[in-house]
Design a protein around this motif. Structure first.
Motif, PDB file in Angstrom:
ATOM      1  N   GLN A  94      10.871   4.662   3.234  1.00  0.00           N
ATOM      2  CA  GLN A  94       9.554   4.810   3.859  1.00  0.00           C
ATOM      3  C   GLN A  94       8.522   5.281   2.837  1.00  0.00           C
ATOM      4  OE1 GLN A  94      10.973   7.316   7.095  1.00  0.00           O
ATOM      5  NE2 GLN A  94       9.917   6.018   8.570  1.00  0.00           N
ATOM      6  N   ARG A  95       8.972   6.177   1.946  1.00  0.00           N
ATOM      7  CA  ARG A  95       8.033   6.683   0.945  1.00  0.00           C
ATOM      8  C   ARG A  95       7.620   5.566  -0.015  1.00  0.00           C
ATOM      9  NH1 ARG A  95      10.875  11.547   1.846  1.00  0.00           N
ATOM     10  NH2 ARG A  95      12.539  11.019   0.406  1.00  0.00           N
ATOM     11  N   ARG A  96       8.575   4.670  -0.325  1.00  0.00           N
ATOM     12  CA  ARG A  96       8.261   3.546  -1.200  1.00  0.00           C
ATOM     13  C   ARG A  96       7.268   2.609  -0.491  1.00  0.00           C
ATOM     14  NH1 ARG A  96      13.316   2.402  -2.316  1.00  0.00           N
ATOM     15  NH2 ARG A  96      13.412   0.586  -0.944  1.00  0.00           N
ATOM     16  N   ASP A  97       7.512   2.396   0.808  1.00  0.00           N
ATOM     17  CA  ASP A  97       6.591   1.587   1.610  1.00  0.00           C
ATOM     18  C   ASP A  97       5.198   2.187   1.619  1.00  0.00           C
ATOM     19  OD1 ASP A  97       8.511  -0.184   2.199  1.00  0.00           O
ATOM     20  OD2 ASP A  97       8.791   0.415   4.301  1.00  0.00           O
ATOM     21  N   LEU A  98       5.159   3.514   1.753  1.00  0.00           N
ATOM     22  CA  LEU A  98       3.878   4.225   1.815  1.00  0.00           C
ATOM     23  C   LEU A  98       3.099   3.983   0.532  1.00  0.00           C
ATOM     24  CD1 LEU A  98       1.981   6.291   3.168  1.00  0.00           C
ATOM     25  CD2 LEU A  98       3.313   8.091   2.087  1.00  0.00           C
ATOM     26  N   ALA A  99       3.790   4.190  -0.623  1.00  0.00           N
ATOM     27  CA  ALA A  99       3.120   4.005  -1.910  1.00  0.00           C
ATOM     28  C   ALA A  99       2.651   2.567  -2.051  1.00  0.00           C
ATOM     29  CB  ALA A  99       4.069   4.384  -3.042  1.00  0.00           C
ATOM     30  N   ASN A 100       3.496   1.621  -1.637  1.00  0.00           N
ATOM     31  CA  ASN A 100       3.152   0.216  -1.758  1.00  0.00           C
ATOM     32  C   ASN A 100       1.939  -0.134  -0.894  1.00  0.00           C
ATOM     33  OD1 ASN A 100       3.473  -2.507  -2.503  1.00  0.00           O
ATOM     34  ND2 ASN A 100       4.438  -2.885  -0.505  1.00  0.00           N
ATOM     35  N   ALA A 101       1.933   0.395   0.347  1.00  0.00           N
ATOM     36  CA  ALA A 101       0.820   0.097   1.249  1.00  0.00           C
ATOM     37  C   ALA A 101      -0.471   0.667   0.694  1.00  0.00           C
ATOM     38  CB  ALA A 101       1.111   0.676   2.630  1.00  0.00           C
ATOM     39  N   LEU A 102      -0.396   1.906   0.191  1.00  0.00           N
ATOM     40  CA  LEU A 102      -1.607   2.525  -0.339  1.00  0.00           C
ATOM     41  C   LEU A 102      -2.108   1.755  -1.561  1.00  0.00           C
ATOM     42  CD1 LEU A 102      -0.777   6.344  -0.003  1.00  0.00           C
ATOM     43  CD2 LEU A 102      -2.293   4.942   1.418  1.00  0.00           C
ATOM     44  N   ARG A 103      -1.163   1.252  -2.375  1.00  0.00           N
ATOM     45  CA  ARG A 103      -1.578   0.480  -3.550  1.00  0.00           C
ATOM     46  C   ARG A 103      -2.214  -0.831  -3.117  1.00  0.00           C
ATOM     47  NH1 ARG A 103       2.413  -0.681  -7.948  1.00  0.00           N
ATOM     48  NH2 ARG A 103       0.464  -1.209  -8.991  1.00  0.00           N
ATOM     49  N   PHE A 104      -1.650  -1.449  -2.075  1.00  0.00           N
ATOM     50  CA  PHE A 104      -2.224  -2.710  -1.593  1.00  0.00           C
ATOM     51  C   PHE A 104      -3.641  -2.476  -1.059  1.00  0.00           C
ATOM     52  CE2 PHE A 104      -2.998  -5.880   1.735  1.00  0.00           C
ATOM     53  CZ  PHE A 104      -2.884  -7.031   0.963  1.00  0.00           C
ATOM     54  N   TYR A 105      -3.805  -1.386  -0.284  1.00  0.00           N
ATOM     55  CA  TYR A 105      -5.115  -1.112   0.315  1.00  0.00           C
ATOM     56  C   TYR A 105      -6.160  -0.815  -0.741  1.00  0.00           C
ATOM     57  CZ  TYR A 105      -2.753  -0.716   4.852  1.00  0.00           C
ATOM     58  OH  TYR A 105      -2.031  -0.960   5.978  1.00  0.00           O
ATOM     59  N   THR A 106      -5.725  -0.258  -1.878  1.00  0.00           N
ATOM     60  CA  THR A 106      -6.699   0.077  -2.927  1.00  0.00           C
ATOM     61  C   THR A 106      -6.744  -0.989  -4.021  1.00  0.00           C
ATOM     62  OG1 THR A 106      -4.973   1.393  -3.980  1.00  0.00           O
ATOM     63  CG2 THR A 106      -6.530   2.572  -2.581  1.00  0.00           C
ATOM     64  N   PHE A 107      -6.196  -2.170  -3.742  1.00  0.00           N
ATOM     65  CA  PHE A 107      -6.244  -3.323  -4.646  1.00  0.00           C
ATOM     66  C   PHE A 107      -5.503  -3.099  -5.957  1.00  0.00           C
ATOM     67  CE2 PHE A 107     -10.372  -3.421  -2.347  1.00  0.00           C
ATOM     68  CZ  PHE A 107     -10.058  -4.464  -1.505  1.00  0.00           C
ATOM     69  N   THR A 108      -4.606  -2.132  -6.007  1.00  0.00           N
ATOM     70  CA  THR A 108      -3.849  -1.946  -7.246  1.00  0.00           C
ATOM     71  C   THR A 108      -2.502  -2.649  -7.161  1.00  0.00           C
ATOM     72  OG1 THR A 108      -3.164   0.190  -6.378  1.00  0.00           O
ATOM     73  CG2 THR A 108      -4.960   0.189  -7.964  1.00  0.00           C
TER      74      THR A 108
END
Lengths: 221, 365
Positions: free
Chosen positions: A96-110
């Motif tokens: 879940q933590r990996r998903d969280l980081a991935n989602a946040l990176r996607f939302y911030t275009f990184t």
């Protein structure tokens, strides 16, 4: 060109969808009537009109409906499937933590990898937890104010006690400010749902109507 | 006039008769006070009996950090009513504004009451008590307000805190509370105390509280904040004569507009009736002549806790947002928040458009 198989997965069970759309109707009603109660935007010309009376009546009825929806959804967070579970709201597992980081990176275009999730992604889970807190506060503070004019036991049990925790005018202020926080959430919620649906192509928006999403075999793993 | 021989009457009633109060006026007063206390009319007889027999309880009136508004409320009456005379007669072995003695003589009369009538006198306190810096911000006769309150209220049969300042610190305790002001309940905890907040307190409620004490020998039942339920148990909004206009949706939008001249609801002008518990709409002021909302001004919530901090601005519906400037209201903050969110989403969308789409994938046809 490689073909991608999509599998229909039943994610959102009926109580989840039911509660979601009841909440939608309630928030809509709350917004229209609550804004009027806070700042009456239409004025009566005849004494027999009952505009504020109706607005408050609708607001209070919606309050009871919303409370029931909140209870049903909370119950289902413990009884429903893994996507509806309260555990999905917090990043407990490393996955879940990996998903969280991935989602946040996607939302911030990184990152260009969308946060594919069968239920909701880990970032959404955290935000929904915040929304649960906002909803709970609106229910408690709302029933606290309602208990001033209501003899209902529900009102005094749900909100009456809160009057000794917070001053009445402060309750009114925070109830009002929290409304704007919920408006902000609704905007972000619809925007991201629309965006993810277009990139993930998994019928995300349809999911909250039919309950099913269409995911690739890769996502299922 | 009563047929009983005068010697059966207590001091209070004898003085009333001597001052020309008729039996009829006296009974009217007793009935009105029963109504104020929320008792049935049959209690008028009990009250009359109690007041007739009552001895003069020694009363001292302390003035701390206050504007003397409660004293004004007490003294302001166009004609001497039975109620006023009751207060006049039972008063006052010590009351800075109206007593004849001054200086050491005055302080001696206070000390005499505390010494000679220990546990038998009523202390009425007006004004807040500063605690900061050893309480030096309010001293009387070389003693701090805190020391006086501890001595006088601590030895009293009962204490009545009149006005907001004596209840929760009132105006002197408003942000930033430079003197560390508190009310009697916090300065001298654990005493027999009843609070009559309001800025100022309504003299009808003071009379009713004293008559309750004379009749039943106890202080009236209070709420969790120490205010008697008979006076602070009902919301102003629920007993307001303009409530019909509230429910209908008829509001004053500007001072002097059509609605204001028609006597419509003052909700939009910031009336704090929906937040405030007091018996203003029923008991009214100046011998029942009128009250603020009746004369076209919204309630400012003066009987509510910390009203100067929680009920301002008086002419707006919602209080100030903590941490923001005085001009920031909840709506400005809220609309700003919603607008910022929308702007953020638009910006996000623009970035999306510029950055291009994520990897395409082919869907099964």
């Amino acid at each position: 060109m490689e073909q991608i198989r999509r599998i229909r997965v039943y994610a959102w069970e009926f109580p989840v969808r039911f509660s979601h759309w009841i909440n939608f109707l309630c928030v809509l009603t709350f917004a229209v009537t609550g804004l009027y109660i806070g700042n009456p935007y239409a004025h009566a010309h005849e004494s027999h009109q009952w505009i504020m009376g109706w607005m408050r009546t609708l607001h209070f009825i919606a309050g009871y409906v919303f409370l029931m929806s909140f209870i049903i959804r909370t119950y289902w967070a413990f009884m429903g499937n893994r996507y509806a579970s309260w555990k999905a709201l917090f990043p407990f597992t490393s996955e879940q933590r990996r998903d969280l980081a991935n989602a946040l990176r996607f939302y911030t275009f990184t990152s260009k990898k969308p946060p594919y999730a069968i239920g909701h992604n880990a970032a959404a889970g955290l935000v929904y937890m915040g929304v649960v807190v906002l909803f709970a506060f609106q229910i408690v503070s709302g029933f606290a104010m309602y208990s001033l004019s209501s003899q209902s036991i529900i009102a005094s049990v749900v909100g009456g006690w809160f009057l000794s925790v917070m001053e009445l005018s402060t309750i009114r202020l925070f109830h009002h400010i929290t409304m704007y926080l919920i408006f902000a959430f609704v905007l972000v919620h619809i925007y991201i749902a629309w965006w993810l649906d277009t990139v993930e192509k998994n019928g995300l928006i349809d999911g909250i109507f039919s309950g099913s999403k269409f995911v690739t075999e890769k996502e299922l793993e | 006039m009563g047929k009983k021989p005068e010697r059966e009457y207590g001091e209070i009633y004898r003085t009333l008769l001597n001052r020309g109060v008729t039996r009829r006026d006296f009974m009217k007063f007793c009935t009105a006070t029963a109504a104020t206390l929320g008792l049935s009319a049959t209690y008028a007889d009990k009250i009359a009996e109690a007041v007739q027999k009552a001895k003069k309880p020694p009363v001292v009136w302390l003035e701390m950090q206050a504007c003397t508004g409660d004293t004004e409320s007490l003294l302001r009456a166009s004609k001497p009513t039975a109620a006023e005379l009751i207060l006049d007669i039972i008063s006052y072995d010590y009351h800075e504004t109206v007593m004849a003695p001054a200086g050491h003589q005055a302080e001696k009369s206070l000390a005499d009451v505390v010494k000679n009538h220990k546990g038998k006198y009523i202390a009425i306190v007006e004004g807040s008590i500063p605690l900061k810096d050893g309480g030096i911000y309010c001293t009387i006769g070389g003693k701090s307000a805190l020391a006086i309150a501890k001595e006088v209220c601590g030895n009293a049969m009962a204490t009545i805190a009149v006005g907001n300042c004596a209840w929760d610190g009132g105006w002197p305790a408003a942000q930033p509370n430079p003197t560390g002001a508190v009310g009697v309940k916090d300065a001298v905890p654990g005493i027999a105390l009843v609070n009559l907040p309001g800025c100022p307190m309504n003299v009808e409620n003071l009379v009713a509280t004293i008559v309750h004490f004379l009749t039943f020998g106890s202080l009236p039942v209070t709420d969790t904040m120490g205010r008697p339920l008979f006076a602070y148990g009902k919301r102003i909004h629920d007993n307001c004569e303009r409530r019909g206009h509230f429910d209908a949706g008829q509001y004053v939008k500007a001072w002097g507009d059509h609605g204001h001249r028609q006597g419509w609801c003052l909700y939009e002008m910031g009336c704090k009736g929906p937040e405030t518990y007091h018996n203003c709409p029923t008991v009214r002021w100046n011998e029942g002549v009128n009250w603020p909302v009746g004369s076209g001004h919204g309630c400012i919530g003066c009987a509510a806790p910390n009203f100067w901090d929680t009920m301002t601005p008086f002419y707006r519906r919602l209080p100030k947002v903590p941490g923001f400037g005085i001009e920031s209201t909840a709506d400005k903050v809220g609309v700003g928040l919603a607008a910022a969110t929308a702007a953020g989403l638009v910006a996000h969308g623009v970035v999306r458009a510029v950055k291009g789409k994520p990897k395409e994938e082919k869907t099964e046809e």
